[in-house]
Scaffold this active site. Structure first.
Site, PDB file in Angstrom:
ATOM      1  N   ALA A  23       0.804  -1.224   0.000  1.00  0.00           N
ATOM      2  CA  ALA A  23       0.000   0.000   0.000  1.00  0.00           C
ATOM      3  C   ALA A  23       0.843   1.283   0.000  1.00  0.00           C
ATOM      4  O   ALA A  23       0.418   2.310  -0.528  1.00  0.00           O
ATOM      5  CB  ALA A  23      -0.936  -0.020   1.191  1.00  0.00           C
ATOM      6  N   PHE A  34      -2.632   1.088   5.177  1.00  0.00           N
ATOM      7  CA  PHE A  34      -3.332   0.579   6.354  1.00  0.00           C
ATOM      8  C   PHE A  34      -2.701   1.064   7.654  1.00  0.00           C
ATOM      9  O   PHE A  34      -3.382   1.476   8.568  1.00  0.00           O
ATOM     10  CB  PHE A  34      -3.334  -0.967   6.345  1.00  0.00           C
ATOM     11  CG  PHE A  34      -4.454  -1.569   5.530  1.00  0.00           C
ATOM     12  CD1 PHE A  34      -5.377  -0.774   4.876  1.00  0.00           C
ATOM     13  CD2 PHE A  34      -4.577  -2.950   5.431  1.00  0.00           C
ATOM     14  CE1 PHE A  34      -6.406  -1.322   4.129  1.00  0.00           C
ATOM     15  CE2 PHE A  34      -5.606  -3.511   4.689  1.00  0.00           C
ATOM     16  CZ  PHE A  34      -6.519  -2.708   4.038  1.00  0.00           C
ATOM     17  N   ARG A  35      -1.347   0.993   7.712  1.00  0.00           N
ATOM     18  CA  ARG A  35      -0.710   1.120   9.022  1.00  0.00           C
ATOM     19  C   ARG A  35       0.023   2.421   9.313  1.00  0.00           C
ATOM     20  O   ARG A  35       0.537   2.583  10.410  1.00  0.00           O
ATOM     21  CB  ARG A  35       0.228  -0.076   9.246  1.00  0.00           C
ATOM     22  CG  ARG A  35      -0.560  -1.357   9.419  1.00  0.00           C
ATOM     23  CD  ARG A  35       0.290  -2.598   9.536  1.00  0.00           C
ATOM     24  NE  ARG A  35      -0.567  -3.772   9.617  1.00  0.00           N
ATOM     25  CZ  ARG A  35      -1.163  -4.365   8.571  1.00  0.00           C
ATOM     26  NH1 ARG A  35      -0.970  -3.892   7.362  1.00  0.00           N
ATOM     27  NH2 ARG A  35      -1.941  -5.406   8.737  1.00  0.00           N
ATOM     28  N   GLN A 100       0.579  -6.554  -3.532  1.00  0.00           N
ATOM     29  CA  GLN A 100      -0.526  -6.792  -2.605  1.00  0.00           C
ATOM     30  C   GLN A 100      -1.637  -5.789  -2.878  1.00  0.00           C
ATOM     31  O   GLN A 100      -2.707  -5.874  -2.298  1.00  0.00           O
ATOM     32  CB  GLN A 100      -0.047  -6.607  -1.167  1.00  0.00           C
ATOM     33  CG  GLN A 100       1.094  -7.512  -0.776  1.00  0.00           C
ATOM     34  CD  GLN A 100       1.678  -7.115   0.571  1.00  0.00           C
ATOM     35  OE1 GLN A 100       1.166  -7.471   1.617  1.00  0.00           O
ATOM     36  NE2 GLN A 100       2.755  -6.363   0.551  1.00  0.00           N
ATOM     37  N   HIS A 118      -3.544 -10.125  -4.153  1.00  0.00           N
ATOM     38  CA  HIS A 118      -4.746  -9.834  -3.352  1.00  0.00           C
ATOM     39  C   HIS A 118      -5.924  -9.404  -4.236  1.00  0.00           C
ATOM     40  O   HIS A 118      -6.868  -8.792  -3.745  1.00  0.00           O
ATOM     41  CB  HIS A 118      -4.458  -8.756  -2.296  1.00  0.00           C
ATOM     42  CG  HIS A 118      -3.579  -9.248  -1.180  1.00  0.00           C
ATOM     43  ND1 HIS A 118      -3.006  -8.420  -0.235  1.00  0.00           N
ATOM     44  CD2 HIS A 118      -3.188 -10.497  -0.847  1.00  0.00           C
ATOM     45  CE1 HIS A 118      -2.285  -9.151   0.616  1.00  0.00           C
ATOM     46  NE2 HIS A 118      -2.377 -10.401   0.266  1.00  0.00           N
ATOM     47  N   CYS A 129     -23.333 -17.665 -10.266  1.00  0.00           N
ATOM     48  CA  CYS A 129     -22.950 -18.256 -11.557  1.00  0.00           C
ATOM     49  C   CYS A 129     -21.481 -17.999 -11.910  1.00  0.00           C
ATOM     50  O   CYS A 129     -20.983 -18.534 -12.899  1.00  0.00           O
ATOM     51  CB  CYS A 129     -23.866 -17.746 -12.675  1.00  0.00           C
ATOM     52  SG  CYS A 129     -23.719 -15.970 -12.980  1.00  0.00           S
ATOM     53  N   CYS A 151     -26.746 -10.151  -9.260  1.00  0.00           N
ATOM     54  CA  CYS A 151     -26.407 -10.524 -10.641  1.00  0.00           C
ATOM     55  C   CYS A 151     -27.668 -10.432 -11.523  1.00  0.00           C
ATOM     56  O   CYS A 151     -28.722 -10.944 -11.144  1.00  0.00           O
ATOM     57  CB  CYS A 151     -25.864 -11.953 -10.633  1.00  0.00           C
ATOM     58  SG  CYS A 151     -25.562 -12.647 -12.252  1.00  0.00           S
ATOM     59  N   SER A 191       5.735  -1.678   1.825  1.00  0.00           N
ATOM     60  CA  SER A 191       4.980  -2.708   2.558  1.00  0.00           C
ATOM     61  C   SER A 191       5.570  -2.868   3.949  1.00  0.00           C
ATOM     62  O   SER A 191       6.797  -2.919   4.110  1.00  0.00           O
ATOM     63  CB  SER A 191       5.025  -4.046   1.827  1.00  0.00           C
ATOM     64  OG  SER A 191       4.369  -5.024   2.605  1.00  0.00           O
TER      65      SER A 191
HETATM   66  P1  NAD Z   1       0.754  -1.425   5.195  1.00  0.00           P
HETATM   67  O1  NAD Z   1      -0.221  -0.311   5.365  1.00  0.00           O
HETATM   68  O2  NAD Z   1       0.790  -2.476   6.249  1.00  0.00           O
HETATM   69  O3  NAD Z   1       2.222  -0.824   5.083  1.00  0.00           O
HETATM   70  C1  NAD Z   1       2.515   0.251   4.244  1.00  0.00           C
HETATM   71  C2  NAD Z   1       3.927   0.704   4.530  1.00  0.00           C
HETATM   72  O4  NAD Z   1       4.263   1.692   3.568  1.00  0.00           O
HETATM   73  C3  NAD Z   1       4.112   1.352   5.900  1.00  0.00           C
HETATM   74  O5  NAD Z   1       5.188   0.719   6.572  1.00  0.00           O
HETATM   75  C4  NAD Z   1       4.431   2.828   5.598  1.00  0.00           C
HETATM   76  O6  NAD Z   1       5.395   3.362   6.485  1.00  0.00           O
HETATM   77  C5  NAD Z   1       4.983   2.733   4.195  1.00  0.00           C
HETATM   78  N1  NAD Z   1       4.752   3.944   3.382  1.00  0.00           N
HETATM   79  C6  NAD Z   1       3.644   4.719   3.325  1.00  0.00           C
HETATM   80  N2  NAD Z   1       3.792   5.700   2.423  1.00  0.00           N
HETATM   81  C7  NAD Z   1       5.034   5.561   1.912  1.00  0.00           C
HETATM   82  C8  NAD Z   1       5.780   6.270   0.928  1.00  0.00           C
HETATM   83  N3  NAD Z   1       5.283   7.336   0.285  1.00  0.00           N
HETATM   84  N4  NAD Z   1       7.039   5.844   0.628  1.00  0.00           N
HETATM   85  C9  NAD Z   1       7.583   4.763   1.265  1.00  0.00           C
HETATM   86  N5  NAD Z   1       6.922   4.064   2.205  1.00  0.00           N
HETATM   87  C10 NAD Z   1       5.662   4.434   2.519  1.00  0.00           C
HETATM   88  O7  NAD Z   1       0.511  -2.040   3.756  1.00  0.00           O
HETATM   89  P2  NAD Z   1       0.828  -3.501   3.176  1.00  0.00           P
HETATM   90  O8  NAD Z   1       2.096  -4.012   3.722  1.00  0.00           O
HETATM   91  O9  NAD Z   1       0.607  -3.400   1.715  1.00  0.00           O
HETATM   92  O10 NAD Z   1      -0.288  -4.463   3.781  1.00  0.00           O
HETATM   93  C11 NAD Z   1      -1.599  -4.093   3.971  1.00  0.00           C
HETATM   94  C12 NAD Z   1      -2.659  -4.670   3.043  1.00  0.00           C
HETATM   95  O11 NAD Z   1      -3.306  -3.512   2.619  1.00  0.00           O
HETATM   96  C13 NAD Z   1      -2.284  -5.351   1.774  1.00  0.00           C
HETATM   97  O12 NAD Z   1      -2.960  -6.552   1.775  1.00  0.00           O
HETATM   98  C14 NAD Z   1      -2.895  -4.498   0.642  1.00  0.00           C
HETATM   99  O13 NAD Z   1      -3.646  -5.311  -0.215  1.00  0.00           O
HETATM  100  C15 NAD Z   1      -3.890  -3.630   1.352  1.00  0.00           C
HETATM  101  N6  NAD Z   1      -4.057  -2.243   0.888  1.00  0.00           N
HETATM  102  C16 NAD Z   1      -3.932  -1.927  -0.429  1.00  0.00           C
HETATM  103  C17 NAD Z   1      -4.094  -0.615  -0.831  1.00  0.00           C
HETATM  104  C18 NAD Z   1      -3.938  -0.299  -2.302  1.00  0.00           C
HETATM  105  O14 NAD Z   1      -4.289  -1.122  -3.146  1.00  0.00           O
HETATM  106  N7  NAD Z   1      -3.408   0.873  -2.633  1.00  0.00           N
HETATM  107  C19 NAD Z   1      -4.342   0.398   0.096  1.00  0.00           C
HETATM  108  C20 NAD Z   1      -4.473   0.036   1.451  1.00  0.00           C
HETATM  109  C21 NAD Z   1      -4.322  -1.278   1.829  1.00  0.00           C
END
Ligand code: NAD
Length: 248
Positions: A23, A34-35, A100, A118, A129, A151, A191
């Site tokens: 993300a 997310f985090r 992801q 994902h 269906c 559907c 990530s």
């Molecule tokens: P995560 O939120 O757990 O971790 C994201 C990490 O990216 C964090 O450690 C953060 O410090 C870092 N980060 C944020 N902005 C940044 C930047 N500009 N440059 C560098 N680092 C940066 O996300 P994750 O590990 O992908 O896991 C969470 C789940 O969230 C995954 O399953 C994913 O599918 C899903 N998700 C996806 C999206 C999307 O599709 N854009 C958005 C939110 C969550």
């Protein structure tokens, strides 16, 4: 020599480099992760809102909370980080990309070999269906107040082609594992490496570059760890690779 240049050399000398994104690569496109402190966890529990249990047993709640996350991805655009990764592939330095993310931005940026482990938000499917349709079909129905959306062929509930918490991993994950078997360098971007089973992938590779603003459980194992903006770091690595290529 600075670390950006050293990382570029590691990429240039690798035999089968892969990228793993999360993300954090898309926050610079205006999509919360997310985090981080501004991420979705500060407002809700995505592991519940985007769960198979809520989707199947409490669809009104799913379309009020989890679905909002998905529909907000619809019109976003790739940033410098996505574009740099697409360039690394077209230059031949990266053999494939495991993501992801469900936001379709690697596709929009032109990356070709993408493993969306994902799922994605370009399409939806029918729980009955199995028919696939464009995501816009679900979007229109929900906007008209059809919750849960049904559907048109069999009247069963429609669902996004996204892997919910509690779902099985899709075939793309097995393909990604096969790629990891060949991989000698994994470049992790944006990530926290905390969501299983993807979080196990770095264990299987010899060399590791981590580009992530926050900490990951693998930081000490990495050959290089870059904090700060993923977009800026990746653009810097592409520049260094171009210089190295000219020097050789
Ligand atoms: P995560 O939120 O757990 O971790 C994201 C990490 O990216 C964090 O450690 C953060 O410090 C870092 N980060 C944020 N902005 C940044 C930047 N500009 N440059 C560098 N680092 C940066 O996300 P994750 O590990 O992908 O896991 C969470 C789940 O969230 C995954 O399953 C994913 O599918 C899903 N998700 C996806 C999206 C999307 O599709 N854009 C958005 C939110 C969550």
């Amino acid at each position: 020599m600075d670390n950006l240049k050293k990382a570029a050399e590691l990429i240039m000398n690798s035999k089968y480099a892969l990228v793993l994104t999360g993300a954090g690569i898309s926050t610079e496109s205006g999509i919360p992760d997310f985090r981080s402190s501004t991420g979705y966890y500060s407002k809700m529990d995505p592991m519940e809102a985007l769960s198979r249990d809520v989707l199947n047993n409490h669809p009104e709640r799913f379309y009020k909370e989890g679905y909002v996350i998905l529909k907000d991805l619809y019109d976003k655009e790739p940033n410098a980080g996505h574009i740099a990764l697409s360039e690394l592939e077209s230059m031949g330095y990266v053999k494939g990309l495991i993501t992801q993310n469900i936001d379709n931005l690697h596709h929009k940026a032109g990356s070709k070999k993408v493993y969306e482990v994902h799922g994605e938000t370009r399409s939806i499917r029918c729980n009955g269906c199995g028919k696939n349709s464009d995501f816009s079909v679900m979007k229109e129905k929900v906007e008209k107040g059809e919750i849960p959306p049904k559907c048109d062929s069999c009247n069963a509930t429609l669902r996004p082609n996204v892997v919910m918490f509690g779902d099985m991993m899709p075939p793309a994950f097995e393909k990604a594992m096969n790629e990891i078997d060949k991989c000698d360098l994994l470049i992790v971007v944006g990530s926290s490496l905390t969501v299983a089973p993807v979080s196990y992938l770095p264990r299987y590779v010899e060399n590791l570059i981590i580009i992530n603003d926050g900490p990951t459980p693998y930081d000490r194992d990495a050959d290089f760890k870059f904090s700060g903006s993923a977009g800026e770091t990746l653009a810097g690595i592409v520049e260094e690779l171009k210089i190295l290529k000219e020097e050789r």
